[in-house]
Scaffold this motif. Structure first.
Motif, PDB file in Angstrom:
ATOM      1  N   ASP A 241     -37.150  16.287 -86.154  1.00  0.00           N
ATOM      2  CA  ASP A 241     -38.028  15.128 -85.997  1.00  0.00           C
ATOM      3  C   ASP A 241     -38.659  14.732 -87.325  1.00  0.00           C
ATOM      4  OD1 ASP A 241     -37.389  15.219 -83.349  1.00  0.00           O
ATOM      5  OD2 ASP A 241     -39.422  15.523 -82.607  1.00  0.00           O
TER       6      ASP A 241
ATOM      7  N   ILE B   8     -40.268  10.374 -82.106  1.00  0.00           N
ATOM      8  CA  ILE B   8     -38.827  10.460 -82.329  1.00  0.00           C
ATOM      9  C   ILE B   8     -38.135  10.782 -81.003  1.00  0.00           C
ATOM     10  CG2 ILE B   8     -36.961  11.717 -83.482  1.00  0.00           C
ATOM     11  CD1 ILE B   8     -38.525   9.957 -85.372  1.00  0.00           C
TER      12      ILE B   8
ATOM     13  N   TYR C 284     -28.728  14.244 -81.055  1.00  0.00           N
ATOM     14  CA  TYR C 284     -30.163  14.510 -81.123  1.00  0.00           C
ATOM     15  C   TYR C 284     -30.594  15.483 -80.023  1.00  0.00           C
ATOM     16  CZ  TYR C 284     -35.175  14.108 -80.990  1.00  0.00           C
ATOM     17  OH  TYR C 284     -36.523  14.417 -80.959  1.00  0.00           O
TER      18      TYR C 284
ATOM     19  N   GLN D   4     -32.591  19.025 -81.223  1.00  0.00           N
ATOM     20  CA  GLN D   4     -34.024  18.755 -81.240  1.00  0.00           C
ATOM     21  C   GLN D   4     -34.807  19.927 -81.816  1.00  0.00           C
ATOM     22  OE1 GLN D   4     -36.152  16.487 -78.104  1.00  0.00           O
ATOM     23  NE2 GLN D   4     -34.293  16.845 -76.914  1.00  0.00           N
TER      24      GLN D   4
ATOM     25  N   GLY E  67     -35.391   7.106 -84.109  1.00  0.00           N
ATOM     26  CA  GLY E  67     -34.456   8.177 -83.787  1.00  0.00           C
ATOM     27  C   GLY E  67     -33.173   7.973 -84.554  1.00  0.00           C
TER      28      GLY E  67
END
Length: 201
Positions: free
Chosen positions: A187, A108, A178, A182, A138
């Motif tokens: 993910d 990802i 993203y 994170q 993603g």
């Protein structure tokens, strides 16, 4: 380091399990289209370093030099008949598992783009997202799963302008989201969303 460890485990397992299943795909590609199986293209990786992204061949080898350039439209005449099937179910992306194993990509991450499309992002976006590895999937890959539907295959200039002015800024915001969010949970959720988007497009 944990993410890299998980990438290695996942990609190694996937290569072992999927190779026998993908052999028929490789044979069909060898016997159809232009006869080549894999397509390699330069993409922008972590820290702006280019790498060779692998895909199953679904279009003419010189497609980027033909009308349409780096933008693929719906019902693009450059796509082989079997290539349409592979692209519909995203099977053409599976060789990128090798890129994950090599460390060019993560499972990802941000969308791996060609230089032309990466340069459509503003400098702030490029500086931030280039710190991270691109991903097999993603948030922007999920949101723009059917990106081809936004383009026709007749007006290359109009397609490029629409991508630069409308799609690239939206993708840039998604990639920034993203980068700011994170985590292993993020993910995992994106992996689940990817599977759902493939099964129920």
């Amino acid at each position: 380091m944990l993410k890299r460890f998980l990438d290695i485990i996942f990609s190694s397992t996937a290569i072992v399990l999927l190779t026998p299943l993908l052999l028929p795909v490789m044979i069909i590609l060898r016997l159809t289209g232009e006869g080549y199986i894999f397509y390699s293209q330069k993409r922008i990786g972590q820290h702006g370093k280019p790498f060779n992204l692998l895909k199953f061949a679904t279009m003419f080898k010189d497609s980027p030099k033909m009308a349409g350039g780096n933008i693929t439209a719906k019902d693009d005449p450059r796509i082989f008949p079997f290539g349409k099937f592979l692209r519909k179910y995203k099977l053409n992306e599976l060789p990128q598992i090798v890129n994950v194993w090599l460390g060019d990509m993560s499972i990802i991450g941000r969308r791996p783009t060609v230089t032309e499309h990466f340069d459509f992002y503003n400098e702030d976006v490029k500086n931030i997202i280039s710190k991270y590895k691109p991903g097999l999937s993603g948030i922007s890959s999920i949101v723009f799963r059917d990106e081809e539907k936004y383009f026709n295959n007749k007006d290359t200039k109009a397609n490029r302008q629409f991508y630069q002015e409308k799609i690239a800024p939206f993708k840039g915001e998604l990639e920034l989201w993203y980068c700011d969010n994170q985590s292993l949970m993020t993910d995992l959720l994106l992996i689940i969303a990817t599977i759902i988007s493939v099964i129920f497009p």
